[in-house]
Design an enzyme around this catalytic site. Sequence first.
Site, PDB file in Angstrom:
ATOM      1  CD  GLU A 258      -2.582  -1.510  -0.029  1.00  0.00           C
ATOM      2  OE1 GLU A 258      -2.825  -0.591  -0.829  1.00  0.00           O
ATOM      3  OE2 GLU A 258      -2.864  -2.688  -0.263  1.00  0.00           O
ATOM      4  N   GLY A 259       1.983   1.206  -0.670  1.00  0.00           N
ATOM      5  CA  GLY A 259       2.905   2.332  -0.701  1.00  0.00           C
ATOM      6  C   GLY A 259       3.928   2.176   0.403  1.00  0.00           C
TER       7      GLY A 259
END
Length: 567
Positions: free
Chosen positions: A426-427
Site C-alpha cells: 500500500e505504498g
Amino acid sequence: MPYRAPISDYEFLFRHAVGFDEIAATEKFSSASEDVVGAILTEAGKLCEEVMAPLQRPGDLEPARLENGVMRTSPGFADGWKAIADGGWIGMSGDPEYGGMGLPMTLTTAVNEMMSAACLSLQLAPLMTQGQIEALEHHASDEIKALYLPKMMAGEWSGTMNLTEPQAGSDVGALTSKAVPNGDGTYAITGQKIYISWGDNDFAENICHLVLARLPDSVPGTKGISLFLVPKFLPDEAGNPGIANDLKVVSIEHKMGLHGSPTCVMQYDGAKGWLIGREHGGMAAMFTMMNNARLGVGGQGVGCAEGAYQHALAYALERKQGKTPSGTIIDHADVRRMLMSMRADTFAARAIMLANAAAIDMGNATGDPDWIARAALLTPISKAFGTETGMRVSETGVQVHGGMGFIEETGAAQYYRDVRVTAIYEGTNGIQAMDLVARKMMDGGDAASRLLDEIEDHAEQARATMPELAGPVWEATESLRETTEWMVAQSDLNARFAGAVPYLRAFARVLGAHYHLKAALAQPDGPRFKLARFYINALLPEFSGFLGQAQPGANDVFALSAEEFVA
C-alpha cells in the site's frame, strides 16, 4: 496468555483523545451513541478472542495452497470468514442503502485493529473487501452498486485490488495491462498482476477484482490509466455467479510471513470487465481504495504490536530467571524498559490512527475542508508510524523472549514475520514520507500548521497542572514547526525527500506525546499518567535526532556515485 481485546483503550481514546463525541453529534453518525459503540466493541472483541485468535498459528503452520488451479485456504479460515460476514463486520462503514451499518470509520478502524491482532492473515480479506466497497460507493454506476455492494457487504463476495505488475513495482504509471472495448459497454482486460492479497479463496461465492489497465487511446504514465471491475465469475441475469471469467491464479507467492493469506500472481486473458469511474480516471478511483487501505494497514501494524506485546508480557510474567522480587524476568530493569516502550508506542500509534479515522468521519459528516485536509495529512503518518511500531514492537517481543523468541514454537517470531510486509505494501513507508513532505505540503504547510497550533495550545493549557510533561511537548512541537517551515521552503523536492522519513518519524513522536499528555490529564493518578511520563521522558527525545536528520538536504545522500557504491 490468549489474545485479549483492548476495549478499554479504545473507549478511553474515544472519550478523551480523539473527540468521538463530536462525531456522534453529527447528523450522519447520530446513531453511534456511547452504548452502541460499547456494545459493538464488546461483540467484536469476542469474535477476535474466540474465533480469530485461535486461527493465528494454524494459518502460519498450514498455509494457503494452490492445488490444480483450486485455492485451498488454511484450516478454519472459511469458518472465520463466515463469522466475520455473519456479524456484519465487513460492511460496518458501508452505505445502509446497500446493507451496510453506516457506522463511523473510527469505530471500523478499532475493530479492524483488533482483528489484525488476532489473526492478520485472515483480517486482510475483509480489509481488501472494505476498500473495494468504498471505491465502488464513490465511483461505480448505480447498476454496479446495486449488484455488487449488497453481496460484498454481506460477505457473499470478496474483493481485491490489482495494481502492481512485475516490471512496474511501485511505479504504477509503468503498467502495461490492456483494456479493449467489447462494443457492449464492457472491456476485455489482458495482463498480469502480482502481489494480489487474497486473489482467490474457497469461501466466497465470487471474487471481485479492481484492475488498473490502459485503454487503446491512453497517454503514458498515470494519467492514462483506467479502473475496471473484473469478477471471477460473470454474474448471470439473476445476479448470481455464472460462467467463469478469463482469469486465473498463476501461483501463490512464497513469503516471509502472512502464510495464511494467499498472495497471488493473477493472469487476465481478455477477461470481461466494467469501467469504474471515468476513462483515464483510474488512479483517482483507485486512490479512494488505497487511502482506505493505508489507514487500515497502519491499523494492522498497531494490531500486530498489541498482539506481540501481550505475548511478550505473558512470557515475562511466567519466565523464571535471576534473582528478582517476583522470581520472573518482568522485574529485570531492561525487560521493564522493553515492555514499557512496547506499550507506550502502541498507545501512541493507536491514538494517531484513531485521530486519523476521526478526521475522515468529520470530513464525511460536515464537508469541512479543514477536516478533509487533516485526514489527508495524517494518513501517511498513520500508515508509516503504525507499521513501524508494529515491526519495532514485534522485534522487541522476540527480544523479551530471549532465545525462545528465536524458536518458532513460541509464536513470538510470527508477529514480526507477519507485520514486516506492512511497511512495504500500500505504498512503502518511504513513499508515505515523500507524500507527507510533498503532496501534503502543497498548501504551504497550512494543514500541518493548524495541527501544530492545536498541540501547542493544548500543551500550554496543560502547563498549569503538569508542567513537567507539557513543557517538553510544547518545545518539541515548536522545533517540529521550524523544520516544517524549512521543508515547505525547499523548492528542490530531493532536499525534502532526503529527510522525509526522519521528518515523518519526528512528527509521529510529537503526535504520540500529544495524545499521551491528553491521557495523563484524563487520568492524573493512574497508569496512563505513568505511561505518558515514560513516553515523554524516554521516547519523545528521539524527535530531536530525527529533525537533525531531516534538514541537511540531498547533497550527502547523493554524494557517492553509483560506481563508488560498487567500489
